[in-house]
Design an enzyme around this catalytic site. Sequence first.
Site, mmCIF file in Angstrom:
data_model
loop_
_atom_site.group_PDB
_atom_site.id
_atom_site.type_symbol
_atom_site.label_atom_id
_atom_site.label_comp_id
_atom_site.label_asym_id
_atom_site.label_seq_id
_atom_site.Cartn_x
_atom_site.Cartn_y
_atom_site.Cartn_z
ATOM 1 N N LYS A 34 48.963 34.972 39.714
ATOM 2 C CA LYS A 34 49.782 35.979 40.400
ATOM 3 C C LYS A 34 51.278 35.811 40.087
ATOM 4 O O LYS A 34 51.962 36.775 39.786
ATOM 5 C CB LYS A 34 49.577 35.902 41.929
ATOM 6 C CG LYS A 34 48.152 36.142 42.381
ATOM 7 C CD LYS A 34 48.048 36.230 43.893
ATOM 8 C CE LYS A 34 48.359 34.940 44.622
ATOM 9 N NZ LYS A 34 47.380 33.846 44.392
ATOM 10 N N ARG A 109 47.486 37.709 53.438
ATOM 11 C CA ARG A 109 46.353 36.808 53.240
ATOM 12 C C ARG A 109 45.353 36.874 54.387
ATOM 13 O O ARG A 109 44.357 36.143 54.375
ATOM 14 C CB ARG A 109 46.866 35.366 53.144
ATOM 15 C CG ARG A 109 47.062 34.863 51.705
ATOM 16 C CD ARG A 109 47.753 33.512 51.809
ATOM 17 N NE ARG A 109 47.483 32.591 50.766
ATOM 18 C CZ ARG A 109 48.348 32.296 49.779
ATOM 19 N NH1 ARG A 109 49.488 32.931 49.664
ATOM 20 N NH2 ARG A 109 48.048 31.357 48.911
ATOM 21 N N ARG A 148 48.733 22.581 36.554
ATOM 22 C CA ARG A 148 50.030 23.009 37.097
ATOM 23 C C ARG A 148 50.644 21.902 37.957
ATOM 24 O O ARG A 148 51.843 21.659 37.910
ATOM 25 C CB ARG A 148 49.839 24.287 37.940
ATOM 26 C CG ARG A 148 51.153 24.895 38.430
ATOM 27 C CD ARG A 148 50.947 26.258 39.038
ATOM 28 N NE ARG A 148 50.412 26.195 40.395
ATOM 29 C CZ ARG A 148 50.117 27.264 41.137
ATOM 30 N NH1 ARG A 148 50.284 28.472 40.636
ATOM 31 N NH2 ARG A 148 49.651 27.134 42.359
ATOM 32 N N ARG A 154 53.899 19.926 42.330
ATOM 33 C CA ARG A 154 53.585 20.579 43.613
ATOM 34 C C ARG A 154 52.485 19.806 44.327
ATOM 35 O O ARG A 154 51.394 19.640 43.769
ATOM 36 C CB ARG A 154 53.118 22.017 43.328
ATOM 37 C CG ARG A 154 53.826 23.049 44.147
ATOM 38 C CD ARG A 154 53.329 24.416 43.811
ATOM 39 N NE ARG A 154 52.324 24.852 44.766
ATOM 40 C CZ ARG A 154 51.876 26.087 44.861
ATOM 41 N NH1 ARG A 154 52.334 27.009 44.041
ATOM 42 N NH2 ARG A 154 50.979 26.418 45.755
ATOM 43 N N ARG A 166 41.894 25.230 49.527
ATOM 44 C CA ARG A 166 42.659 26.487 49.392
ATOM 45 C C ARG A 166 41.750 27.607 48.871
ATOM 46 O O ARG A 166 41.858 28.749 49.304
ATOM 47 C CB ARG A 166 43.859 26.277 48.475
ATOM 48 C CG ARG A 166 44.970 25.494 49.175
ATOM 49 C CD ARG A 166 45.925 24.866 48.208
ATOM 50 N NE ARG A 166 46.646 25.830 47.412
ATOM 51 C CZ ARG A 166 47.166 25.553 46.206
ATOM 52 N NH1 ARG A 166 47.031 24.359 45.682
ATOM 53 N NH2 ARG A 166 47.831 26.492 45.553
HETATM 54 P P1 AMP Z 1 50.956 30.002 47.281
HETATM 55 O O1 AMP Z 1 52.202 29.545 46.583
HETATM 56 O O2 AMP Z 1 50.896 31.496 47.420
HETATM 57 O O3 AMP Z 1 49.705 29.435 46.669
HETATM 58 O O4 AMP Z 1 51.034 29.462 48.779
HETATM 59 C C1 AMP Z 1 51.097 28.067 49.043
HETATM 60 C C2 AMP Z 1 50.783 27.817 50.503
HETATM 61 O O5 AMP Z 1 51.744 28.491 51.337
HETATM 62 C C3 AMP Z 1 49.436 28.324 50.976
HETATM 63 O O6 AMP Z 1 48.373 27.406 50.708
HETATM 64 C C4 AMP Z 1 49.684 28.476 52.481
HETATM 65 O O7 AMP Z 1 49.679 27.225 53.129
HETATM 66 C C5 AMP Z 1 51.130 28.992 52.510
HETATM 67 N N1 AMP Z 1 51.176 30.464 52.463
HETATM 68 C C6 AMP Z 1 51.693 31.239 51.467
HETATM 69 N N2 AMP Z 1 51.561 32.538 51.747
HETATM 70 C C7 AMP Z 1 50.940 32.607 52.955
HETATM 71 C C8 AMP Z 1 50.499 33.673 53.776
HETATM 72 N N3 AMP Z 1 50.653 34.955 53.400
HETATM 73 N N4 AMP Z 1 49.901 33.366 54.943
HETATM 74 C C9 AMP Z 1 49.734 32.093 55.338
HETATM 75 N N5 AMP Z 1 50.098 31.032 54.592
HETATM 76 C C10 AMP Z 1 50.705 31.279 53.415
#
Ligand code: AMP
Length: 208
Positions: A34, A109, A148, A154, A166
């Site tokens: 994404k 989400r 990654r 990260r 996740r």
């Molecule tokens: P991402 O970078 O999109 O993979 O997000 C990393 C982490 O941030 C996720 O595993 C969640 O813990 C948190 N997170 C990101 N976006 C959301 C969302 N829309 N709702 C809830 N948690 C989020």
Amino acid sequence: MFHWLRQFFRKFALQMNKKSMINIVLFGPPGSGKGTQAELLVKKYNILHISTGDLFRYEMGNNTPLGLKAKEYMAKGELVPDEVTIGMLKNKVNDNPDVTGIIFDGFPRTIRQAEALDSFLAEKGTEVTNLIALDVPEEELVVRLLKRGEASGRADDKDESIIRNRIHVYQSETKQVFDYYDTKGKSSLIFGVGTIDEIFNRITSVID
Ligand code: AMP
């Protein structure tokens, strides 16, 4: 009278502009690409990219109360509570009132987030244009995320059990957002394996 007419046309023009906004939800499990695709879409369509994951990482990096709260959940690979996430997202959108469109990356989400986004955009006279989901097999996601994690450091990309959690959270809490927009005729599923350009072309052919 003249003043009133001017006001009316200003409001009308603003409204037309809002209606013609391109608001794309870039959707898919963690590691589906994404972020990479969002960067390319931003260049092509000249629109704003909002990644809730990036916003949380920024807050965490600055040790803000929001960042500290998010950290507890992110470290376990769980979702940050809806009210926290929705509030942060709205602030970011409100900070950018003149954009011609937005790519939502990693948001919504949950169904609750999707409903909140729809009513928030409706208040602004606009809506989600389409949801584009990147489809990638689970084993490929795990390989990509571990790779990654080595490069970026990260924390949630380093541990395989957190990565699997996740993906599990995506399957159990997030995937239904696809169906939510599908019933509105807005969802498209794109095969997310191939070169970056190939995938980008698949996405733009849906948008265009
Ligand atoms: P991402 O970078 O999109 O993979 O997000 C990393 C982490 O941030 C996720 O595993 C969640 O813990 C948190 N997170 C990101 N976006 C959301 C969302 N829309 N709702 C809830 N948690 C989020």
